[in-house]
Design an enzyme around this catalytic site. Structure first.
Site, PDB file in Angstrom:
ATOM      1  N   ALA A 154      -3.751   4.353   2.702  1.00  0.00           N
ATOM      2  CA  ALA A 154      -3.860   3.012   3.271  1.00  0.00           C
ATOM      3  C   ALA A 154      -2.519   2.293   3.231  1.00  0.00           C
ATOM      4  O   ALA A 154      -1.750   2.420   2.276  1.00  0.00           O
ATOM      5  CB  ALA A 154      -4.903   2.199   2.524  1.00  0.00           C
ATOM      6  N   GLY A 172       0.831  -1.197   0.000  1.00  0.00           N
ATOM      7  CA  GLY A 172       0.000   0.000   0.000  1.00  0.00           C
ATOM      8  C   GLY A 172       0.865   1.245   0.000  1.00  0.00           C
ATOM      9  O   GLY A 172       1.576   1.506  -0.966  1.00  0.00           O
ATOM     10  N   GLU A 173       0.755   2.045   1.065  1.00  0.00           N
ATOM     11  CA  GLU A 173       1.454   3.317   1.190  1.00  0.00           C
ATOM     12  C   GLU A 173       1.065   4.280   0.075  1.00  0.00           C
ATOM     13  O   GLU A 173       1.908   4.926  -0.543  1.00  0.00           O
ATOM     14  CB  GLU A 173       2.974   3.131   1.177  1.00  0.00           C
ATOM     15  N   HIS A 174      -0.212   4.383  -0.188  1.00  0.00           N
ATOM     16  CA  HIS A 174      -0.694   5.338  -1.178  1.00  0.00           C
ATOM     17  C   HIS A 174      -2.178   5.583  -0.973  1.00  0.00           C
ATOM     18  O   HIS A 174      -2.835   4.899  -0.183  1.00  0.00           O
ATOM     19  CB  HIS A 174      -0.424   4.855  -2.607  1.00  0.00           C
ATOM     20  N   ALA A 175      -2.678   6.578  -1.678  1.00  0.00           N
ATOM     21  CA  ALA A 175      -4.118   6.854  -1.729  1.00  0.00           C
ATOM     22  C   ALA A 175      -4.527   6.918  -3.194  1.00  0.00           C
ATOM     23  O   ALA A 175      -3.684   6.979  -4.094  1.00  0.00           O
ATOM     24  CB  ALA A 175      -4.442   8.170  -1.020  1.00  0.00           C
TER      25      ALA A 175
END
Length: 336
Positions: free
Chosen positions: A290, A242-245
């Site tokens: 997230a 993840g580590e993104h929107a």
């Protein structure tokens, strides 16, 4: 003792000007740089080389060495016994604990100076505990916390808490751990988290001698029509997904097997939930940051997406995300 005010040049390194500003300096310190910001305090037996750049309102404690190719932002504290080697960039409001070590070469050789040192960037608001070791060329994300004595061998995500050797993610800063209701069939209704409209749906499960079946229906448990799916599996437990929107994309997450932790962030609040088994699904609306981590070895994550893959829909930089959601984080300092 006085120094020239530091201003950012086009390449990201501050420039000296003729404006003089005052900083305090212990008589035993050797400050060769003329670019030390106003109201910065330099302690005893500190040595700052000529090309180093130090911002305003910093606290450089006793027995600190700062090499030439170093940029320190504003309101930074560097505690006793720290050596900032060439290539280190500390952004605003960073804390570096006593005797923390920044390696400047993973495999050093005597009398063989590299043409350029890899940059080690500690982003704004991050904290590094005493005696931690940071390998060269890494980025410590904004707001991250490095535990005392940790050995950091990989980039650290924004707001992550890491510890150990090698350092692993133990949690996330200022995160409310939300305890889901029982995963058993017949559990309570939909749970709405306090972060960005994230919703947890119970999925009906049928069990008999032939096995178990979990089901979801469009309009009941699934709030959008999926156009794509992908499956995440075989993730080493210390790795982070993840580590993104997403700007417009909706997602629906189901942990089909094993366990994992999901962190959701809307720019002002952060919550974590532990997903285990196909009895629940989580709807992530657009503009929610997230992260998935702490995967069990057998974890299998199904993700249903509302649209085909579009790389331009991703927001991968946490600072950009904060700005888009109304955050106030400032620009990085000297990270060219």
């Amino acid at each position: 003792m006085s120094s020239s005010r530091a201003l950012n040049s086009p390449d990201g390194r501050p420039e000296a000007t003729t404006a003089e500003t005052e900083f305090s300096c212990h008589p035993s310190a050797i400050v060769e740089s003329t670019r030390v910001g106003a109201r910065t305090r330099v302690g005893a037996f500190v040595h700052i080389l000529p090309n180093a750049v130090i911002g305003e309102d910093c606290n450089i404690c006793d027995h600190v060495f700062i090499a030439n190719d170093v940029v320190v932002g504003n309101r930074v504290t560097v505690k006793c016994g720290v050596q900032l080697c060439d290539g280190v960039r500390l952004e605003d409001e960073v804390f570096v604990g006593p005797n923390a070590t920044f390696a400047n070469d993973p495999f050093p050789h005597s009398h063989q100076r590299p043409a350029a040192f890899a940059q080690t960037v500690v982003r704004h608001g991050a904290s590094i505990g005493g005696n931690a070791t940071i390998l060269c060329g890494l980025t410590i994300g904004p707001g991250a916390m490095i535990g005392a004595g940790a050995v950091v061998t990989a980039d650290v995500p924004a707001n992550a808490i890491v510890a150990g050797n090698p350092a692993q993610i133990m949690g996330y800063v200022n995160t409310d751990v939300h305890q889901l209701e029982s995963n058993e069939p017949g559990r309570a209704q939909v749970e709405r988290l306090s972060v960005g409209g994230v919703t947890v749906y119970p999925l009906p499960v049928v069990r008999d001698l032939r096995g178990s079946l979990a089901v979801g229906e469009l309009g009941k448990q699934l709030p959008f029509e999926p156009k794509r799916f992908f499956v995440v599996h075989d993730v080493p437990s210390r790795h982070v997904r993840g580590e993104h929107a997403h700007r417009k994309l909706h997602q629906f997450l189901v942990c089909l097997k094993g366990e994992l932790s999901l962190v959701v962030d809307d720019g002002s609040r952060r919550q974590e939930v532990r997903l285990g088994g196909p009895e629940i699904g989580v709807h992530l609306p657009p503009m929610v940051w997230a992260v998935q981590y702490r995967f069990s070895p057998d974890a299998v994550l199904l993700v249903l997406a509302s649209d085909p893959y579009d790389p331009y829909d991703y927001i991968r930089d946490y600072d950009e995300y904060r700005r888009l959601t109304g955050g106030v984080d400032g620009p990085p300092v000297g990270s060219a």
